[in-house]
Design a protein around this motif. Structure first.
Motif, PDB file in Angstrom:
ATOM      1  N   VAL A  32       0.871  -1.165   0.000  1.00  0.00           N
ATOM      2  CA  VAL A  32       0.000   0.000   0.000  1.00  0.00           C
ATOM      3  C   VAL A  32       0.912   1.219   0.000  1.00  0.00           C
ATOM      4  CG1 VAL A  32      -1.616   1.337   1.399  1.00  0.00           C
ATOM      5  CG2 VAL A  32      -1.935  -1.126   1.154  1.00  0.00           C
ATOM      6  N   MET A  33       0.606   2.182  -0.849  1.00  0.00           N
ATOM      7  CA  MET A  33       1.424   3.373  -0.995  1.00  0.00           C
ATOM      8  C   MET A  33       0.650   4.592  -0.492  1.00  0.00           C
ATOM      9  SD  MET A  33       3.993   1.924  -2.424  1.00  0.00           S
ATOM     10  CE  MET A  33       4.964   3.353  -2.863  1.00  0.00           C
ATOM     11  N   ALA A  34       1.364   5.500   0.162  1.00  0.00           N
ATOM     12  CA  ALA A  34       0.695   6.665   0.734  1.00  0.00           C
ATOM     13  C   ALA A  34       1.532   7.922   0.546  1.00  0.00           C
ATOM     14  CB  ALA A  34       0.440   6.437   2.226  1.00  0.00           C
ATOM     15  N   TRP A  35       0.865   9.050   0.639  1.00  0.00           N
ATOM     16  CA  TRP A  35       1.524  10.355   0.668  1.00  0.00           C
ATOM     17  C   TRP A  35       1.212  11.020   2.011  1.00  0.00           C
ATOM     18  CZ3 TRP A  35       5.031  12.250  -2.644  1.00  0.00           C
ATOM     19  CH2 TRP A  35       5.087  11.735  -3.937  1.00  0.00           C
ATOM     20  N   PHE A  36       2.248  11.618   2.589  1.00  0.00           N
ATOM     21  CA  PHE A  36       2.138  12.416   3.803  1.00  0.00           C
ATOM     22  C   PHE A  36       2.831  13.750   3.539  1.00  0.00           C
ATOM     23  CE2 PHE A  36       0.911   9.476   7.319  1.00  0.00           C
ATOM     24  CZ  PHE A  36       0.927   8.279   6.629  1.00  0.00           C
ATOM     25  N   VAL A  49      -3.845   7.489   0.143  1.00  0.00           N
ATOM     26  CA  VAL A  49      -3.302   6.121   0.142  1.00  0.00           C
ATOM     27  C   VAL A  49      -3.971   5.333  -0.971  1.00  0.00           C
ATOM     28  CG1 VAL A  49      -4.993   5.357   1.873  1.00  0.00           C
ATOM     29  CG2 VAL A  49      -2.865   4.074   1.572  1.00  0.00           C
ATOM     30  N   ILE A  50      -3.223   4.358  -1.539  1.00  0.00           N
ATOM     31  CA  ILE A  50      -3.752   3.532  -2.611  1.00  0.00           C
ATOM     32  C   ILE A  50      -3.078   2.165  -2.557  1.00  0.00           C
ATOM     33  CG2 ILE A  50      -2.025   4.190  -4.346  1.00  0.00           C
ATOM     34  CD1 ILE A  50      -4.306   4.381  -6.390  1.00  0.00           C
ATOM     35  N   PHE A 104      -6.021   0.362   4.546  1.00  0.00           N
ATOM     36  CA  PHE A 104      -5.644   1.754   4.390  1.00  0.00           C
ATOM     37  C   PHE A 104      -5.426   2.379   5.767  1.00  0.00           C
ATOM     38  CE2 PHE A 104      -5.824   1.284   0.182  1.00  0.00           C
ATOM     39  CZ  PHE A 104      -6.810   1.883  -0.595  1.00  0.00           C
ATOM     40  N   TYR A 105      -4.154   2.501   6.135  1.00  0.00           N
ATOM     41  CA  TYR A 105      -3.816   3.137   7.392  1.00  0.00           C
ATOM     42  C   TYR A 105      -3.484   4.607   7.162  1.00  0.00           C
ATOM     43  CZ  TYR A 105      -3.423  -1.544   9.367  1.00  0.00           C
ATOM     44  OH  TYR A 105      -3.691  -2.824   9.779  1.00  0.00           O
ATOM     45  N   THR A 106      -3.872   5.447   8.097  1.00  0.00           N
ATOM     46  CA  THR A 106      -3.553   6.870   7.999  1.00  0.00           C
ATOM     47  C   THR A 106      -2.479   7.288   8.993  1.00  0.00           C
ATOM     48  OG1 THR A 106      -5.294   7.473   9.550  1.00  0.00           O
ATOM     49  CG2 THR A 106      -5.888   7.390   7.226  1.00  0.00           C
ATOM     50  N   TYR A 111       3.593   2.673   8.524  1.00  0.00           N
ATOM     51  CA  TYR A 111       4.302   2.552   7.257  1.00  0.00           C
ATOM     52  C   TYR A 111       5.760   2.170   7.492  1.00  0.00           C
ATOM     53  CZ  TYR A 111       0.134   4.041   4.993  1.00  0.00           C
ATOM     54  OH  TYR A 111      -1.148   4.076   4.538  1.00  0.00           O
ATOM     55  N   ASP A 112       6.221   1.244   6.650  1.00  0.00           N
ATOM     56  CA  ASP A 112       7.534   0.636   6.854  1.00  0.00           C
ATOM     57  C   ASP A 112       8.654   1.368   6.125  1.00  0.00           C
ATOM     58  OD1 ASP A 112       5.571  -2.203   6.232  1.00  0.00           O
ATOM     59  OD2 ASP A 112       6.302  -1.637   8.225  1.00  0.00           O
ATOM     60  N   TYR A 113       8.340   1.963   5.004  1.00  0.00           N
ATOM     61  CA  TYR A 113       9.366   2.564   4.152  1.00  0.00           C
ATOM     62  C   TYR A 113       8.982   3.997   3.817  1.00  0.00           C
ATOM     63  CZ  TYR A 113      10.443  -2.356   3.562  1.00  0.00           C
ATOM     64  OH  TYR A 113      10.732  -3.678   3.798  1.00  0.00           O
TER      65      TYR A 113
END
Length: 124
Positions: A32-36, A49-50, A104-106, A111-113
């Motif tokens: 799962v990929m996310a932007w912060f 997240v997607i 989908f975690y916020t 997040y690992d990476y």
């Protein structure tokens, strides 16, 4: 997994930018990929997240309707299209990845990476 963001810069209010996050290091199909983003003196904020290989993105209310997250599975890249930028969008923007069940975690801690971040400055 290695993540490298690009596309940041200095823009005027109302302008648009597209951020990229290039991923490498193996199969990403279970990620799962996310932007912060993180503004000076503030906590890191979830944006979107997607799942890597299917489905639609989920957005934070603060950017819904202005920001669009997408992916290119061939290029191993996720994008964040940012429109109608505001002064308060000024921050360092980070890409993040999580291996797992596709939830989908916020929360940042899930997040690992992480990438190194790219600076976005909105200023008149």
């Amino acid at each position: 997994v290695t993540l490298v963001e690009s596309g940041g810069g200095r823009v005027l209010p109302g302008a648009s930018l597209r951020l990229s996050c290039a991923a490498s290091g193996g199969s990403l199909s279970d990620y799962v990929m996310a932007w912060f983003r993180q503004a000076p003196g503030k906590a890191r904020e979830f944006l979107s997240v997607i799942k890597w290989n299917r489905g639609s993105p989920y957005y934070a209310d603060s950017v819904k309707g202005r920001f669009t997250m997408s992916r290119d599975n061939v290029q191993n890249t996720v994008y964040l299209q940012m429109n109608s930028l505001k002064l308060e969008d000024t921050a360092v923007y980070y890409c993040a990845a999580r291996y797992g069940d596709g939830t989908f975690y916020t929360a940042r801690a899930m997040y690992d990476y992480w990438g190194q971040g790219t600076q976005v400055t909105v200023s008149s």
